[in-house]
Design a protein around this motif. Sequence first.
Motif, short mmCIF file in Angstrom:
data_model
loop_
_atom_site.label_atom_id
_atom_site.label_comp_id
_atom_site.label_asym_id
_atom_site.label_seq_id
_atom_site.Cartn_x
_atom_site.Cartn_y
_atom_site.Cartn_z
N SER A 183 33.41 5.21 20.54
CA SER A 183 32.27 5.80 21.25
C SER A 183 31.14 4.80 21.18
O SER A 183 30.67 4.46 20.09
N THR A 184 30.73 4.33 22.33
CA THR A 184 29.62 3.38 22.34
C THR A 184 28.33 4.12 22.00
O THR A 184 27.49 3.61 21.27
N HIS A 185 28.22 5.35 22.50
CA HIS A 185 27.00 6.11 22.24
C HIS A 185 26.85 6.47 20.77
O HIS A 185 25.77 6.39 20.21
N PRO A 194 22.17 13.39 34.77
CA PRO A 194 22.40 11.95 34.58
C PRO A 194 22.08 11.47 33.17
O PRO A 194 21.14 11.96 32.54
N ASP A 195 22.88 10.51 32.71
CA ASP A 195 22.51 9.75 31.51
C ASP A 195 21.41 8.80 31.93
O ASP A 195 21.51 8.17 32.99
N ILE A 196 20.40 8.68 31.11
CA ILE A 196 19.29 7.77 31.45
C ILE A 196 19.17 6.69 30.39
O ILE A 196 19.29 6.98 29.19
N GLY A 247 32.58 3.13 31.18
CA GLY A 247 31.69 2.67 30.10
C GLY A 247 31.76 1.18 29.84
O GLY A 247 31.36 0.71 28.76
N LYS A 248 32.23 0.41 30.82
CA LYS A 248 32.39 -1.04 30.64
C LYS A 248 31.06 -1.73 30.31
O LYS A 248 30.96 -2.47 29.34
N THR A 249 30.04 -1.47 31.15
CA THR A 249 28.78 -2.20 30.97
C THR A 249 28.09 -1.80 29.67
O THR A 249 27.51 -2.64 28.98
N THR A 250 28.18 -0.52 29.34
CA THR A 250 27.55 -0.04 28.11
C THR A 250 28.19 -0.75 26.91
O THR A 250 27.49 -1.22 26.00
N LEU A 251 29.51 -0.83 26.93
CA LEU A 251 30.24 -1.47 25.84
C LEU A 251 29.97 -2.98 25.84
O LEU A 251 29.74 -3.59 24.78
N PHE A 297 20.09 5.40 35.82
CA PHE A 297 20.63 6.76 35.84
C PHE A 297 22.11 6.68 36.18
O PHE A 297 22.49 5.92 37.06
N SER A 298 22.91 7.51 35.52
CA SER A 298 24.35 7.42 35.76
C SER A 298 25.00 8.81 35.74
O SER A 298 24.75 9.61 34.85
N VAL A 299 25.82 9.06 36.77
CA VAL A 299 26.53 10.35 36.87
C VAL A 299 28.00 10.06 37.13
O VAL A 299 28.34 9.30 38.04
N GLY A 346 33.61 8.53 41.40
CA GLY A 346 33.85 7.33 40.60
C GLY A 346 32.63 7.09 39.73
O GLY A 346 32.67 7.23 38.51
N HIS A 347 31.52 6.79 40.37
CA HIS A 347 30.27 6.56 39.64
C HIS A 347 29.11 6.65 40.61
O HIS A 347 29.11 6.00 41.65
N ILE A 348 28.14 7.45 40.28
CA ILE A 348 26.88 7.47 41.04
C ILE A 348 25.84 6.87 40.10
O ILE A 348 25.61 7.42 39.01
N LYS A 349 25.28 5.75 40.47
CA LYS A 349 24.29 5.16 39.57
C LYS A 349 23.10 4.62 40.33
O LYS A 349 23.23 4.18 41.47
N ALA A 350 21.98 4.68 39.70
CA ALA A 350 20.75 4.20 40.31
C ALA A 350 19.94 3.47 39.27
O ALA A 350 19.98 3.83 38.08
N CYS A 376 34.64 8.94 22.97
CA CYS A 376 35.28 9.84 21.99
C CYS A 376 34.34 10.95 21.54
O CYS A 376 34.81 12.00 21.09
N ASP A 377 33.05 10.68 21.61
CA ASP A 377 32.08 11.70 21.18
C ASP A 377 32.13 12.94 22.06
O ASP A 377 31.64 14.00 21.68
N LEU A 378 32.74 12.82 23.26
CA LEU A 378 32.73 13.95 24.19
C LEU A 378 34.01 14.78 24.16
O LEU A 378 34.12 15.76 24.90
N1 LIG Z 1 29.02 10.18 25.90
C1 LIG Z 1 29.26 8.90 26.12
N2 LIG Z 1 28.90 8.35 27.29
C2 LIG Z 1 29.14 7.04 27.47
C3 LIG Z 1 29.76 6.24 26.49
N3 LIG Z 1 29.86 4.98 26.99
C4 LIG Z 1 29.31 5.02 28.22
N4 LIG Z 1 28.87 6.25 28.52
C5 LIG Z 1 28.21 6.70 29.75
O1 LIG Z 1 29.12 6.58 30.82
C6 LIG Z 1 28.42 6.26 32.03
C7 LIG Z 1 29.01 5.05 32.68
O2 LIG Z 1 28.77 3.93 31.84
P1 LIG Z 1 28.81 2.42 32.40
O3 LIG Z 1 28.77 1.53 31.21
O4 LIG Z 1 27.81 2.22 33.45
O5 LIG Z 1 30.27 2.41 33.04
P2 LIG Z 1 30.98 1.24 33.86
O6 LIG Z 1 32.42 1.31 33.56
O7 LIG Z 1 30.31 -0.05 33.62
O8 LIG Z 1 30.71 1.71 35.36
P3 LIG Z 1 30.98 0.86 36.71
O9 LIG Z 1 30.50 -0.53 36.49
O10 LIG Z 1 30.20 1.58 37.76
O11 LIG Z 1 32.45 0.94 36.97
C8 LIG Z 1 26.96 6.09 31.63
O12 LIG Z 1 26.29 7.29 31.89
C9 LIG Z 1 27.03 5.83 30.13
O13 LIG Z 1 25.86 6.23 29.44
C10 LIG Z 1 30.14 6.85 25.25
O14 LIG Z 1 30.69 6.26 24.33
N5 LIG Z 1 29.86 8.18 25.13
#
Ligand SMILES: Nc1nc2c(ncn2[C@@H]2O[C@H](COP(=O)(O)OP(=O)(O)OP(=O)(O)O)[C@@H](O)[C@H]2O)c(=O)[nH]1
Length: 333
Positions: A180-182, A288-290, A13-17, A279-281, A263-267, A152-154
């Motif tokens: 939880s970023t979401h 996938p999360d979209i 969840g690095k990029t999302t955060l 899309f992320s799995v 690890g991560h499947i993303k498109a 944490c939401d999960l």
């Molecule tokens: N339920 C939930 N899903 C999350 C949360 N934060 C991130 N995700 C999901 O986790 C998946 C990976 O998120 P990214 O932010 O792409 O993760 P990353 O660490 O940057 O991934 P890489 O760069 O490939 O290593 C995505 O499907 C997000 O939507 C969260 O707080 N809750």
Amino acid sequence: MNLFVIAGFLGSGKTTLLLSIAKAVSAAGKKMVVIENEIGDISVDDVMLEGEGLEVREIASGCICCSLRSDLINTLLEIERDYNPDIVILEPSGVASPKQVMSALVGYGGKIEHKHVAVIVDAKRYQKIMHADIPIVKDGINSADILVINKCDLVNNDELEMIEQGLKKIRPEIKTLQVSTHANINVDKLINTFLAVPDNGKSKDKVYFDLNKGKGTAPIAYAHGFDIPVNDDFNGKVFAEEISAVLKEISLELEQTGCKLIGHIKAIAKCSSGGYMMFSVTSAGQCPDIKGRLPRKPENLKIALNVIVYGINKNIVEQIVIKCLNNGGINNG
Ligand SMILES: Nc1nc2c(ncn2[C@@H]2O[C@H](COP(=O)(O)OP(=O)(O)OP(=O)(O)O)[C@@H](O)[C@H]2O)c(=O)[nH]1
Ligand SMILES: [Mg+2]
């Protein structure tokens, strides 16, 4: 210039955060640059972040903690010279060792007042990732200034407690933050922590990470990029469903074929006039999360697909990806 590193395993969840933090930091009037280092030949994250209006510097495929040390240093020097931002946020690839990333900066000729490493822990996949025994995961925990337990939401409170205890066994003194970023839980606290924690001098540590340790657990990164023909009857919802079905199928096939860990499947699908859909799995069989939106009638669509997995041969990954794309009726050029 202050350097904040957001590290953590693939898909934690690095990029999302980072996106949430970056938006808050910008809104607070600070000048900020993001550096992305992604594993694989095609980048997905920087396309998404640029789609969100951020200024992103990408460091070519390869890992900044070993082979691309000079790229990291030169990029930082350039950023300091050309932009002189208040804050640089660096997302190392999910297979980088944060300790090595910080060590790579020893001897940096520019001026970094403050360095801070947040390591993101995926609460949902905690057990699975710990069992896979991947050296950089423990290394990350060991070199963090703060451990951010994300998603944490999960999970429920018992699972969170178990994760806290597991992490405290490795780092009894470490500060942890459940996020939880979401669900937007504690993201504001993290932003404050980012801005408040002083440099503890960890970056002056010598490198002691043993590169050979990771031999048996190296990830496979397979990237696939292609254009999709767009007809007049393009329907975004149907497109999202088709791509989702293919990615889900890829994850299931990978698991059935003996893949040890996804690890991560993303498109990401991107339209040249703006708009993206990502899309992320992160586990087998997951829908996938979209994220993001495409224009109603995109004039073209470029797809970048990145599959990063453990314990499976790259040729097999390629065969599975091609087969699933074909089965899903996705014309992948
Ligand atoms: N339920 C939930 N899903 C999350 C949360 N934060 C991130 N995700 C999901 O986790 C998946 C990976 O998120 P990214 O932010 O792409 O993760 P990353 O660490 O940057 O991934 P890489 O760069 O490939 O290593 C995505 O499907 C997000 O939507 C969260 O707080 N809750
Ligand atoms: Mg990322």
